[in-house]
Design a protein around this motif. Structure first.
Motif, short mmCIF file in Angstrom:
data_model
loop_
_atom_site.label_atom_id
_atom_site.label_comp_id
_atom_site.label_asym_id
_atom_site.label_seq_id
_atom_site.Cartn_x
_atom_site.Cartn_y
_atom_site.Cartn_z
N THR A 184 0.82 -1.21 0.00
CA THR A 184 0.00 0.00 0.00
C THR A 184 0.86 1.27 0.00
O THR A 184 0.33 2.38 -0.03
CB THR A 184 -0.93 0.04 1.23
OG1 THR A 184 -0.13 -0.02 2.43
CG2 THR A 184 -1.90 -1.12 1.21
N HIS A 185 2.16 1.12 0.02
CA HIS A 185 3.06 2.28 0.01
C HIS A 185 2.87 3.07 -1.29
O HIS A 185 2.58 2.50 -2.34
CB HIS A 185 4.51 1.80 0.12
CG HIS A 185 5.50 2.90 0.36
ND1 HIS A 185 6.06 3.64 -0.66
CD2 HIS A 185 6.02 3.40 1.51
CE1 HIS A 185 6.89 4.54 -0.16
NE2 HIS A 185 6.88 4.41 1.16
N LYS B 94 3.39 -16.09 -3.39
CA LYS B 94 2.52 -15.61 -2.32
C LYS B 94 3.20 -14.44 -1.63
O LYS B 94 4.38 -14.48 -1.32
CB LYS B 94 2.21 -16.71 -1.30
CG LYS B 94 1.38 -17.86 -1.88
CD LYS B 94 1.00 -18.87 -0.81
CE LYS B 94 0.33 -20.09 -1.42
NZ LYS B 94 -0.94 -19.77 -2.10
N LEU B 95 2.43 -13.38 -1.41
CA LEU B 95 2.93 -12.17 -0.76
C LEU B 95 2.08 -11.90 0.48
O LEU B 95 0.84 -11.91 0.40
CB LEU B 95 2.83 -10.96 -1.70
CG LEU B 95 3.82 -10.84 -2.86
CD1 LEU B 95 3.64 -11.95 -3.89
CD2 LEU B 95 3.63 -9.49 -3.55
N VAL B 96 2.73 -11.67 1.60
CA VAL B 96 2.03 -11.30 2.83
C VAL B 96 2.20 -9.79 3.01
O VAL B 96 3.30 -9.31 3.23
CB VAL B 96 2.58 -12.05 4.05
CG1 VAL B 96 1.79 -11.66 5.30
CG2 VAL B 96 2.50 -13.56 3.83
N LEU B 97 1.10 -9.07 2.89
CA LEU B 97 1.14 -7.60 2.98
C LEU B 97 1.15 -7.18 4.44
O LEU B 97 0.44 -7.74 5.27
CB LEU B 97 -0.06 -6.99 2.27
CG LEU B 97 -0.39 -7.54 0.86
CD1 LEU B 97 -1.47 -6.68 0.21
CD2 LEU B 97 0.86 -7.61 0.00
N THR B 98 1.95 -6.16 4.75
CA THR B 98 2.13 -5.73 6.13
C THR B 98 1.19 -4.58 6.47
O THR B 98 1.30 -3.48 5.92
CB THR B 98 3.59 -5.27 6.36
OG1 THR B 98 4.47 -6.32 5.96
CG2 THR B 98 3.82 -4.94 7.82
N GLN C 57 -6.15 1.84 9.34
CA GLN C 57 -6.58 2.10 7.97
C GLN C 57 -5.70 1.36 6.97
O GLN C 57 -6.18 0.81 5.98
CB GLN C 57 -6.55 3.59 7.68
CG GLN C 57 -7.04 3.95 6.27
CD GLN C 57 -7.00 5.43 5.99
OE1 GLN C 57 -6.84 6.25 6.90
NE2 GLN C 57 -7.13 5.81 4.73
N GLY C 58 -4.39 1.33 7.25
CA GLY C 58 -3.48 0.64 6.36
C GLY C 58 -3.76 -0.85 6.30
O GLY C 58 -3.65 -1.48 5.24
N PRO D 244 8.63 -1.40 -0.32
CA PRO D 244 9.73 -0.94 -1.19
C PRO D 244 11.01 -0.59 -0.44
O PRO D 244 11.94 -0.02 -1.03
CB PRO D 244 9.13 0.32 -1.82
CG PRO D 244 8.29 0.89 -0.72
CD PRO D 244 7.67 -0.31 -0.03
N PHE D 245 11.06 -0.94 0.85
CA PHE D 245 12.24 -0.62 1.64
C PHE D 245 13.32 -1.70 1.46
O PHE D 245 13.13 -2.66 0.75
CB PHE D 245 11.86 -0.47 3.11
CG PHE D 245 10.70 0.45 3.33
CD1 PHE D 245 10.82 1.81 3.04
CD2 PHE D 245 9.47 -0.02 3.79
CE1 PHE D 245 9.74 2.67 3.23
CE2 PHE D 245 8.39 0.83 3.97
CZ PHE D 245 8.53 2.18 3.69
#
Length: 252
Positions: free
Chosen positions: A23-24, A45-49, A54-55, A202-203
């Motif tokens: 969501t960045h 598979k991607l685990v979103l943080t 809200q994020g 993206p870090f």
């Protein structure tokens, strides 16, 4: 609640990126392309943080949108509040919102993990002792499975996490010549059964020519891990993917 799935064979040469900030703003306009590039590279598979209420909702929204558009469960999300966003926490309201989000089948980890018996996705930076103290204060035997993600600490700290039965997530920092040297050294002492790979995209960029990272880069993290521990690439993919699947229960 976590997704509960039957066991099945893990595909070779595929990995799970356990930490993606999809969501960045760096990904906002082209997040679908980012996901597709990851899948094409073998990051299936991607685990979103989720780092604030809200994020976390936005992460679940992306998971749901991708599933509705493709019919594939490639995206999952953690629900939680990062220390940097602690000021956004409202005891009663935030607690209730997080519990509501957990009814979504693509939510796999939360800070309410002890109460809800879900895996803990933890992050600490130069706060090892403080984190251990918090975990020790939890009721004995009540802690669910734990992964300390985006690890950049010392070997002593890593080995304490391992002795406690935790998993550790390593990013592209292990690919950096100087900064990654201490991490590569400790990896030779850590059982692969306790290791996961991630980008924290993206870090934590490490590829020449760009400062940021993408989930697709997780394959290169796995390659460097294989080289470091002197195992085949396919073995590292299989083991780290199995670890992530077992922790998050995301094998569909």
């Amino acid at each position: 609640m976590a997704v509960q799935c039957a066991d099945s064979a893990v595909s070779m040469n595929e990995v799970v990126d356990i930490g993606v900030n999809l969501t960045h703003r760096a990904f906002r306009k082209h997040w679908r392309n980012v996901v597709q590039r990851a899948i094409d590279a073998g990051v299936t598979k991607l685990v979103l943080t989720g780092t604030y209420i809200q994020g976390s909702e936005e992460c679940l929204g992306l998971c749901q949108t991708w599933f509705e558009e493709t019919g594939a469960k490639n995206l999952y999300a953690t629900v939680g509040v990062h220390p940097h966003d602690a000021k956004t926490w409202n005891d009663e309201q935030s607690y209730a919102q997080m519990k509501t989000m957990l009814s979504h089948p693509l939510a796999v980890a939360v800070k309410l993990a002890v109460e809800l018996n879900m895996p803990l996705f933890l992050h600490e930076r130069e706060a090892h002792n403080e984190l251990v103290k918090v975990l020790d204060e939890a009721e004995a035997g009540s802690l669910p499975p734990i992964v300390v993600h985006c690890f950049t600490g010392t070997k002593v700290e890593a080995m304490e996490y391992i002795q406690r039965g935790y998993y550790i997530g390593f990013t592209g920092t292990i690919c950096k010549k100087e900064r990654g040297a201490p991490l590569r050294e400790m990896l030779t002492s850590i059982p692969l059964e306790r290791v996961m790979v991630e980008t924290d995209a993206p870090f934590m960029g490490f590829k020449k020519g760009r400062k940021s990272s993408e989930p697709a880069d997780c394959i290169e993290v796995a390659r460097k891990l294989a080289e470091t521990v002197d195992m085949t690439f396919s073995t590292v993919c299989e083991k780290t993917t199995t670890n992530a699947v077992d922790l998050f229960q995301i094998n569909d």
